[in-house]
Design a protein around this motif. Structure first.
Motif, mmCIF file in Angstrom:
data_model
loop_
_atom_site.group_PDB
_atom_site.id
_atom_site.type_symbol
_atom_site.label_atom_id
_atom_site.label_comp_id
_atom_site.label_asym_id
_atom_site.label_seq_id
_atom_site.Cartn_x
_atom_site.Cartn_y
_atom_site.Cartn_z
ATOM 1 N N GLY A 26 0.809 -1.206 0.000
ATOM 2 C CA GLY A 26 0.000 0.000 0.000
ATOM 3 C C GLY A 26 0.844 1.258 0.000
ATOM 4 N N ALA A 27 0.592 2.142 0.969
ATOM 5 C CA ALA A 27 1.310 3.412 1.046
ATOM 6 C C ALA A 27 2.786 3.241 1.367
ATOM 7 C CB ALA A 27 0.660 4.300 2.101
ATOM 8 N N LYS A 28 3.188 2.029 1.767
ATOM 9 C CA LYS A 28 4.598 1.766 2.057
ATOM 10 C C LYS A 28 5.356 1.240 0.848
ATOM 11 C CE LYS A 28 3.739 0.809 6.962
ATOM 12 N NZ LYS A 28 3.855 -0.206 8.050
ATOM 13 N N GLY A 29 4.701 1.167 -0.310
ATOM 14 C CA GLY A 29 5.386 0.733 -1.520
ATOM 15 C C GLY A 29 5.215 -0.746 -1.787
ATOM 16 N N ALA A 30 6.216 -1.348 -2.411
ATOM 17 C CA ALA A 30 6.137 -2.756 -2.796
ATOM 18 C C ALA A 30 7.547 -3.305 -2.936
ATOM 19 C CB ALA A 30 5.371 -2.914 -4.108
ATOM 20 N N GLY A 31 7.644 -4.624 -2.931
ATOM 21 C CA GLY A 31 8.934 -5.279 -3.090
ATOM 22 C C GLY A 31 8.797 -6.566 -3.862
ATOM 23 N N VAL A 32 9.910 -7.046 -4.384
ATOM 24 C CA VAL A 32 9.945 -8.316 -5.105
ATOM 25 C C VAL A 32 11.138 -9.127 -4.616
ATOM 26 C CG1 VAL A 32 10.154 -9.461 -7.341
ATOM 27 C CG2 VAL A 32 8.881 -7.326 -7.174
ATOM 28 N N HIS A 33 10.889 -10.395 -4.319
ATOM 29 C CA HIS A 33 11.936 -11.337 -3.967
ATOM 30 C C HIS A 33 12.136 -12.306 -5.125
ATOM 31 C CE1 HIS A 33 11.660 -10.472 0.492
ATOM 32 N NE2 HIS A 33 10.446 -10.078 0.106
ATOM 33 N N THR A 34 13.362 -12.515 -5.547
ATOM 34 C CA THR A 34 13.708 -13.530 -6.530
ATOM 35 C C THR A 34 14.949 -14.262 -6.037
ATOM 36 O OG1 THR A 34 15.290 -12.294 -7.899
ATOM 37 C CG2 THR A 34 12.945 -11.896 -8.318
ATOM 38 N N THR A 35 15.327 -15.323 -6.732
ATOM 39 C CA THR A 35 16.560 -16.020 -6.359
ATOM 40 C C THR A 35 17.779 -15.149 -6.630
ATOM 41 O OG1 THR A 35 16.619 -17.069 -8.543
ATOM 42 C CG2 THR A 35 15.585 -18.312 -6.730
ATOM 43 N N GLY A 36 17.615 -14.119 -7.460
ATOM 44 C CA GLY A 36 18.731 -13.229 -7.772
ATOM 45 C C GLY A 36 18.839 -12.023 -6.869
ATOM 46 N N GLY A 37 17.891 -11.831 -5.966
ATOM 47 C CA GLY A 37 17.965 -10.687 -5.075
ATOM 48 C C GLY A 37 16.597 -10.145 -4.725
ATOM 49 N N ARG A 38 16.616 -8.974 -4.093
ATOM 50 C CA ARG A 38 15.384 -8.332 -3.619
ATOM 51 C C ARG A 38 15.370 -6.880 -4.083
ATOM 52 N NH1 ARG A 38 13.392 -8.200 2.743
ATOM 53 N NH2 ARG A 38 11.747 -6.643 2.514
ATOM 54 N N TRP A 39 14.219 -6.432 -4.542
ATOM 55 C CA TRP A 39 14.040 -5.057 -5.010
ATOM 56 C C TRP A 39 12.897 -4.401 -4.237
ATOM 57 C CZ3 TRP A 39 15.600 -9.068 -7.875
ATOM 58 C CH2 TRP A 39 16.692 -8.886 -8.743
ATOM 59 N N GLU A 40 12.997 -3.112 -4.024
ATOM 60 C CA GLU A 40 11.972 -2.353 -3.318
ATOM 61 C C GLU A 40 11.656 -1.070 -4.088
ATOM 62 O OE1 GLU A 40 10.374 -3.172 -0.479
ATOM 63 O OE2 GLU A 40 11.503 -5.039 -0.181
ATOM 64 N N VAL A 41 10.430 -0.601 -3.973
ATOM 65 C CA VAL A 41 10.049 0.677 -4.566
ATOM 66 C C VAL A 41 9.105 1.386 -3.600
ATOM 67 C CG1 VAL A 41 8.025 -0.215 -5.817
ATOM 68 C CG2 VAL A 41 9.204 1.801 -6.673
ATOM 69 N N PRO A 42 9.279 2.684 -3.379
ATOM 70 C CA PRO A 42 8.332 3.409 -2.521
ATOM 71 C C PRO A 42 7.051 3.702 -3.289
ATOM 72 C CG PRO A 42 9.965 4.926 -3.395
ATOM 73 C CD PRO A 42 10.376 3.559 -3.866
ATOM 74 N N ALA A 43 5.996 4.008 -2.566
ATOM 75 C CA ALA A 43 4.757 4.445 -3.209
ATOM 76 C C ALA A 43 4.973 5.824 -3.825
ATOM 77 C CB ALA A 43 3.620 4.493 -2.196
ATOM 78 N N VAL A 44 4.289 6.084 -4.924
ATOM 79 C CA VAL A 44 4.355 7.398 -5.551
ATOM 80 C C VAL A 44 3.494 8.352 -4.729
ATOM 81 C CG1 VAL A 44 3.846 8.730 -7.643
ATOM 82 C CG2 VAL A 44 4.724 6.388 -7.822
ATOM 83 N N PRO A 45 4.017 9.491 -4.285
ATOM 84 C CA PRO A 45 3.223 10.401 -3.443
ATOM 85 C C PRO A 45 2.123 11.101 -4.241
ATOM 86 C CG PRO A 45 5.379 11.358 -3.931
ATOM 87 C CD PRO A 45 5.410 9.956 -4.459
ATOM 88 N N VAL A 46 0.882 10.834 -3.870
ATOM 89 C CA VAL A 46 -0.282 11.456 -4.504
ATOM 90 C C VAL A 46 -1.329 11.725 -3.434
ATOM 91 C CG1 VAL A 46 0.014 10.413 -6.805
ATOM 92 C CG2 VAL A 46 -1.269 9.175 -5.040
ATOM 93 N N THR A 47 -2.344 12.501 -3.785
ATOM 94 C CA THR A 47 -3.485 12.701 -2.896
ATOM 95 C C THR A 47 -4.444 11.538 -3.075
ATOM 96 O OG1 THR A 47 -3.271 15.102 -3.067
ATOM 97 C CG2 THR A 47 -5.393 14.233 -2.296
ATOM 98 N N SER A 48 -4.702 10.793 -2.021
ATOM 99 C CA SER A 48 -5.533 9.598 -2.116
ATOM 100 C C SER A 48 -7.018 9.965 -2.063
ATOM 101 C CB SER A 48 -5.208 8.638 -0.973
ATOM 102 O OG SER A 48 -6.022 7.483 -1.038
ATOM 103 N N LEU A 49 -7.761 9.501 -3.068
ATOM 104 C CA LEU A 49 -9.204 9.719 -3.132
ATOM 105 C C LEU A 49 -9.988 8.425 -2.944
ATOM 106 C CD1 LEU A 49 -9.505 12.143 -6.210
ATOM 107 C CD2 LEU A 49 -9.457 12.741 -3.777
ATOM 108 N N ASP A 50 -9.457 7.313 -3.459
ATOM 109 C CA ASP A 50 -10.219 6.069 -3.485
ATOM 110 C C ASP A 50 -9.221 4.920 -3.618
ATOM 111 O OD1 ASP A 50 -11.914 3.940 -3.922
ATOM 112 O OD2 ASP A 50 -12.976 4.836 -5.617
#
Length: 335
Positions: free
Chosen positions: A246-270
């Motif tokens: 959610g607002a904390k972003g997302a991540g991906v785990h693979t056998t080759g490593g781990r990646w993370e991305v923050p959420a894009v800052p926007v005004t939440s409506l729905d």
């Protein structure tokens, strides 16, 4: 000959009647199409890919509305109309600015009668990716068997199988979901889950019930539990474990490593449909040949469009619109 689609998905699409305030006091309702799988179908189609959706609707105006809306998005349909059952309906109440509540009228619906026979024609048309969710498996024994059949068939035919856990507590318990989804996950190339859903497909501690993340130590425990569950899934053959936060972003785990991305800052409506939007962005980037990091970035962008616009899917971006949130300052008007 019609070209094979790039992504095939199936499940129940319903009519969603949305209220801007408490349902108990009445007021106007807005009519929309709702359904996790069709949300993803719209998102991937808008991002430039050939998409097919399979499902069952009632022989009623609600079903006609759903089919018309999906066709208008360029989605290829493999559907059956069931004259003996009604199309499912959902009321969505905006109870407060921060809390929405869903009330389902889908028991015995046309969509819950989906069977493996309904999927055969869709499979014969071919696809690169099959996208499934745990929602369809929860609707009925027949639809559960259809999901299990589709996952096994797609994996056997060399398709990429994407499984989004998408747990719905109003449809089944966590124990019921775990018993079905854990064995289903062995067919998945890509496993997608919220951070509190991983325990439904892996045997490590379930952060939804066993981890206290109220302080720094708890957060560290939750991260360790996530890593352990992801490692278990990777050991079982899953290639990518995608975790939505959610607002904390997302991540991906693979056998080759781990990646993370923050959420894009926007005004939440729905926030309804935000997870499906993320999934659509991620899978569209996969189809475009992008690496894991860029898939995550596009997923985050698509999710930001979803939460900053009204509706399950109406605000999802087209390819040329992705840069609006990637480069445009908030509160501006493009002229």
């Amino acid at each position: 000959m019609t070209a094979a689609v790039e992504l095939l998905t199936f499940g129940e699409s319903m009519v969603s009647l949305r209220s801007a305030g408490p349902l108990s006091v009445g007021g106007s309702l807005r009519m929309h199409v709702a359904g996790a799988e069709s949300n993803v179908a719209v998102g991937v189609a808008r991002l430039g890919h050939r998409v097919a959706w399979a499902g069952v609707v009632g022989a009623d105006p609600h079903g006609q509305f759903i089919l018309r809306q999906l066709r208008s998005e360029g989605i290829r349909l493999h559907h059956r109309e069931d004259a003996g059952r009604s199309t499912g309906v959902m009321f969505l109440e905006q109870r407060t600015a921060d809390v929405s509540r869903a009330f389902y009228y889908r028991a015995g619906s046309a969509g819950s009668s989906l069977s493996r026979e309904d999927l055969d024609l869709a499979f014969e048309a071919g696809a690169r990716v099959l996208h499934l969710t745990g929602i369809t498996a929860a609707l009925s024994l027949e639809s559960r068997r259809a999901v299990e059949y589709a996952a096994a068939r797609a994996a056997g035919e060399g398709m990429v199988v994407s499984l989004d856990v998408n747990y719905r507590g109003k449809l089944w318990s966590r124990d019921e979901a775990r018993a079905v989804l854990t064995p289903l996950a062995r067919h998945a190339s890509i496993l997608i889950a919220s951070d509190d859903e991983l325990g439904l497909v892996a045997s490590a501690p379930d952060p939804g019930s066993d981890i206290d993340d109220s302080d720094a130590a708890g957060a560290g425990d939750a991260d360790a539990a996530e890593s352990a569950m992801a490692a278990e899934l990777l050991d079982r053959g899953v290639q990518e474990v995608v975790v939505k936060r959610g607002a904390k972003g997302a991540g991906v785990h693979t056998t080759g490593g781990r990646w993370e991305v923050p959420a894009v800052p926007v005004t939440s409506l729905d926030t309804v449909g935000a997870g499906d939007a993320f999934t659509a962005g991620y899978l569209s980037a996969l189809l475009d040949g992008e690496d894991v990091a860029r898939r995550l970035q596009r997923g985050a962008l698509a999710g930001a469009f979803a939460v900053s616009t009204a509706g399950d899917w109406e605000g999802l971006p087209r390819t040329d619109e992705l840069a609006l949130l990637a480069t445009t300052p908030g509160g501006t008007t493009q002229r």
